[in-house]
Scaffold this motif. Sequence first.
Motif, PDB file in Angstrom:
ATOM      1  N   PRO A   1       7.810  42.173 103.588  1.00  0.00           N
ATOM      2  CA  PRO A   1       8.433  41.511 104.726  1.00  0.00           C
ATOM      3  C   PRO A   1       9.050  42.542 105.678  1.00  0.00           C
ATOM      4  CG  PRO A   1       9.969  41.507 102.891  1.00  0.00           C
ATOM      5  CD  PRO A   1       8.794  42.399 102.508  1.00  0.00           C
ATOM      6  N   PHE A   2       8.224  43.191 106.454  1.00  0.00           N
ATOM      7  CA  PHE A   2       8.654  44.319 107.274  1.00  0.00           C
ATOM      8  C   PHE A   2       8.489  44.000 108.759  1.00  0.00           C
ATOM      9  CE2 PHE A   2       6.759  46.174 103.285  1.00  0.00           C
ATOM     10  CZ  PHE A   2       7.962  46.296 102.628  1.00  0.00           C
ATOM     11  N   ASP A   3       8.456  45.025 109.577  1.00  0.00           N
ATOM     12  CA  ASP A   3       8.185  44.891 110.996  1.00  0.00           C
ATOM     13  C   ASP A   3       7.484  46.166 111.459  1.00  0.00           C
ATOM     14  OD1 ASP A   3      10.184  46.903 111.737  1.00  0.00           O
ATOM     15  OD2 ASP A   3      11.696  45.378 111.374  1.00  0.00           O
ATOM     16  N   HIS A   4       7.231  46.268 112.738  1.00  0.00           N
ATOM     17  CA  HIS A   4       6.400  47.384 113.220  1.00  0.00           C
ATOM     18  C   HIS A   4       7.062  48.742 113.016  1.00  0.00           C
ATOM     19  CE1 HIS A   4       8.970  47.585 116.819  1.00  0.00           C
ATOM     20  NE2 HIS A   4       8.414  48.766 117.042  1.00  0.00           N
TER      21      HIS A   4
ATOM     22  N   PRO B   1       6.664  56.879 111.560  1.00  0.00           N
ATOM     23  CA  PRO B   1       6.098  58.228 111.447  1.00  0.00           C
ATOM     24  C   PRO B   1       4.695  58.337 112.025  1.00  0.00           C
ATOM     25  CG  PRO B   1       7.079  57.543 109.365  1.00  0.00           C
ATOM     26  CD  PRO B   1       6.992  56.329 110.229  1.00  0.00           C
ATOM     27  N   GLN B   2       3.920  57.256 111.947  1.00  0.00           N
ATOM     28  CA  GLN B   2       2.560  57.295 112.467  1.00  0.00           C
ATOM     29  C   GLN B   2       2.558  57.172 114.000  1.00  0.00           C
ATOM     30  OE1 GLN B   2       3.305  55.359 109.438  1.00  0.00           O
ATOM     31  NE2 GLN B   2       2.764  57.374 108.617  1.00  0.00           N
TER      32      GLN B   2
ATOM     33  N   PRO C   1       3.325  54.559 101.092  1.00  0.00           N
ATOM     34  CA  PRO C   1       3.155  56.011 101.236  1.00  0.00           C
ATOM     35  C   PRO C   1       3.259  56.487 102.671  1.00  0.00           C
ATOM     36  CG  PRO C   1       1.052  54.954 100.776  1.00  0.00           C
ATOM     37  CD  PRO C   1       2.111  53.915 100.557  1.00  0.00           C
ATOM     38  N   ASN C   2       3.041  55.617 103.631  1.00  0.00           N
ATOM     39  CA  ASN C   2       3.165  56.031 105.035  1.00  0.00           C
ATOM     40  C   ASN C   2       4.584  56.438 105.382  1.00  0.00           C
ATOM     41  OD1 ASN C   2       3.898  53.113 104.937  1.00  0.00           O
ATOM     42  ND2 ASN C   2       4.254  53.453 107.115  1.00  0.00           N
ATOM     43  N   LEU C   3       5.567  55.900 104.647  1.00  0.00           N
ATOM     44  CA  LEU C   3       6.968  56.293 104.823  1.00  0.00           C
ATOM     45  C   LEU C   3       7.407  57.302 103.771  1.00  0.00           C
ATOM     46  CD1 LEU C   3       8.712  52.879 105.625  1.00  0.00           C
ATOM     47  CD2 LEU C   3       8.440  54.813 107.185  1.00  0.00           C
TER      48      LEU C   3
ATOM     49  N   GLY D   1       3.651  62.893 105.709  1.00  0.00           N
ATOM     50  CA  GLY D   1       2.760  64.004 106.025  1.00  0.00           C
ATOM     51  C   GLY D   1       1.391  63.842 105.414  1.00  0.00           C
ATOM     52  N   GLU D   2       1.350  63.516 104.122  1.00  0.00           N
ATOM     53  CA  GLU D   2       0.070  63.336 103.442  1.00  0.00           C
ATOM     54  C   GLU D   2      -0.682  62.127 103.993  1.00  0.00           C
ATOM     55  OE1 GLU D   2       2.987  64.033 102.082  1.00  0.00           O
ATOM     56  OE2 GLU D   2       2.774  65.099 100.170  1.00  0.00           O
TER      57      GLU D   2
END
Length: 265
Positions: free
Chosen positions: A30-33, A38-39, A242-244, A248-249
């Motif tokens: 349950p997130f948002d944009h 980071p992207q 993993p995007n947060l 970097g990876e």
Amino acid sequence: MRPFLAYEDKGADVAAATSSLPLVLIHGHPFDHTMWAPQIEAFSPTRRVIAPDLRGYGTSPVVPGTTPLSVFAGDIEALLDDLKVETCVLAGLSMGGQIVMECYARFPHRIRGLVLADTFPAAETPEGKRARGAMADRLLREGMRGYADEVLEKMVAPYATPDVKAHVHHMMTATPPEGAAAALRGRAERPDYRTLLTHVTVPALVVVGADDTYTPVSDAKAMHTALPNSTLRVIEGAAHMPNLERAGEFNEALGELLARADDER
């Protein structure tokens, strides 16, 4: 009538100069944009990056009841129309990944690359349907905080940095319970996308945190096997986001996919 989604749109001027494909980022539940911060920061200097708040999340309108994945996908298609985006690379995490699959089922001619992060293509099981319905009822009854406290260290690994944990917890507690419940009910009725994946012709990236318990590495490997033109990246030191957790990876893998999609467009 479709609600007009809130969104962040950066890098359009750069994209016009470089002819790079726009990148559209679809957040999970349950997130948002802002989960894509980071992207957006990494890629908007070289291409257009669009990150919407799905209906019922962030600052987009809340539509109670049931929101099927097909409705979310229709919202994304309408946003692309509004922003005059003819083709793009479409990336999604968790529920966002399932919305990406639904988008490919609806308008594959507009998609030049897929990123499926920490997600899975199978339809919900009867047990899963009951669990999602019960959770929807709970969120409407109790609000988001208790749920957010319980799942924080599954969304991100227990060893994630304090700032990442704080960001994820804030997104969860800020989500309107009515929007989250509607998405849970709709997601419980999702179709099976496994056959669809075998027909995807564009470059695809399947990425997953090595310690993800919601969508384990085995699910990612199965998607990678099904997709004809895909790369698999397992990111160590990360769970479901993993995007947060390891931006970097994640960005390295995403950048490689974007380069492939630009070359093959």
